[in-house]
Enzyme design. Sequence first.
Site, short mmCIF file in Angstrom:
data_model
loop_
_atom_site.label_atom_id
_atom_site.label_comp_id
_atom_site.label_asym_id
_atom_site.label_seq_id
_atom_site.Cartn_x
_atom_site.Cartn_y
_atom_site.Cartn_z
CG PHE A 1 -2.19 0.90 0.80
CD1 PHE A 1 -3.41 1.07 0.24
CD2 PHE A 1 -1.81 1.99 2.14
CE1 PHE A 1 -4.20 1.63 0.48
CE2 PHE A 1 -3.25 3.08 1.40
CZ PHE A 1 -4.44 2.89 0.70
CE1 TYR B 1 -3.57 -2.86 12.86
CE2 TYR B 1 -4.22 -5.18 11.51
CZ TYR B 1 -4.52 -4.41 12.53
OH TYR B 1 -4.67 -4.74 13.77
CD GLU B 2 -1.69 -5.93 6.33
OE1 GLU B 2 -2.68 -6.09 7.19
OE2 GLU B 2 -1.67 -5.32 6.04
CB VAL C 1 0.50 5.08 7.64
CG1 VAL C 1 -1.14 5.05 8.52
CG2 VAL C 1 1.29 3.80 8.11
N GLY D 1 -8.64 11.66 6.19
CA GLY D 1 -9.91 12.29 7.04
C GLY D 1 -10.46 11.14 8.23
CB THR D 2 -11.26 8.38 9.01
OG1 THR D 2 -10.19 7.51 8.37
CG2 THR D 2 -12.52 8.61 8.01
CG HIS E 1 -7.11 3.88 8.21
ND1 HIS E 1 -6.74 4.12 7.54
CD2 HIS E 1 -7.89 2.36 8.28
CE1 HIS E 1 -6.15 2.28 6.91
NE2 HIS E 1 -7.28 1.71 7.39
NE ARG F 1 9.63 13.25 7.32
CZ ARG F 1 9.09 14.51 6.13
NH1 ARG F 1 8.64 14.63 5.82
NH2 ARG F 1 8.78 15.80 7.75
#
EC number: 2.5.1.78
Length: 157
Positions: free
Chosen positions: A22, A58-59, A82, A86-87, A89, A128
């Site tokens: 991702f 996350y994995e 990451v 807007g949440t 998460h 970065r």
Amino acid sequence: MKVLEGIVTAPNAKIAVVIARFNSFINESLLEGALDALKRIGQVKDENITLVRVPGAYELPLIARRLADSKKYDAIVALGTVIRGGTAHFEYVAGEASSGLGQVAMQAEIPVAFGVLTTENIEQAIERAGTKAGNKGAEAALVALEMVNLLAQIDKA
């Protein structure tokens, strides 16, 4: 007084690099930096590097733990990105990745270098991953090698 300091050359080190797919357009730059640092600066042989791709940040901890438990590696480099949305998460994923990787290092007693970008926006992530703010993948790889050497020194002291 005895001073122990790690060095970043480790030609015989066996390194696992775990990378999230991702946000791959950013993560691939982190990977390029990490591999360059491992091979060029750390002098790690290509055959001593294992690359594992996971779905997302996350994995990373689960796979890092399995790799650590295998006892085949001297260090693990975890790479991912990451980006805040807007949440909530972002907080969950970034927090679990960070905490989980730290737990792997402590429980398995193996260096797990944190090369996971946690940024407010895509521009910060790009900076970065090899532009204005250096390459955090390369930095994580060098941290892993330094920790391998430092732990070896402590064991010999």
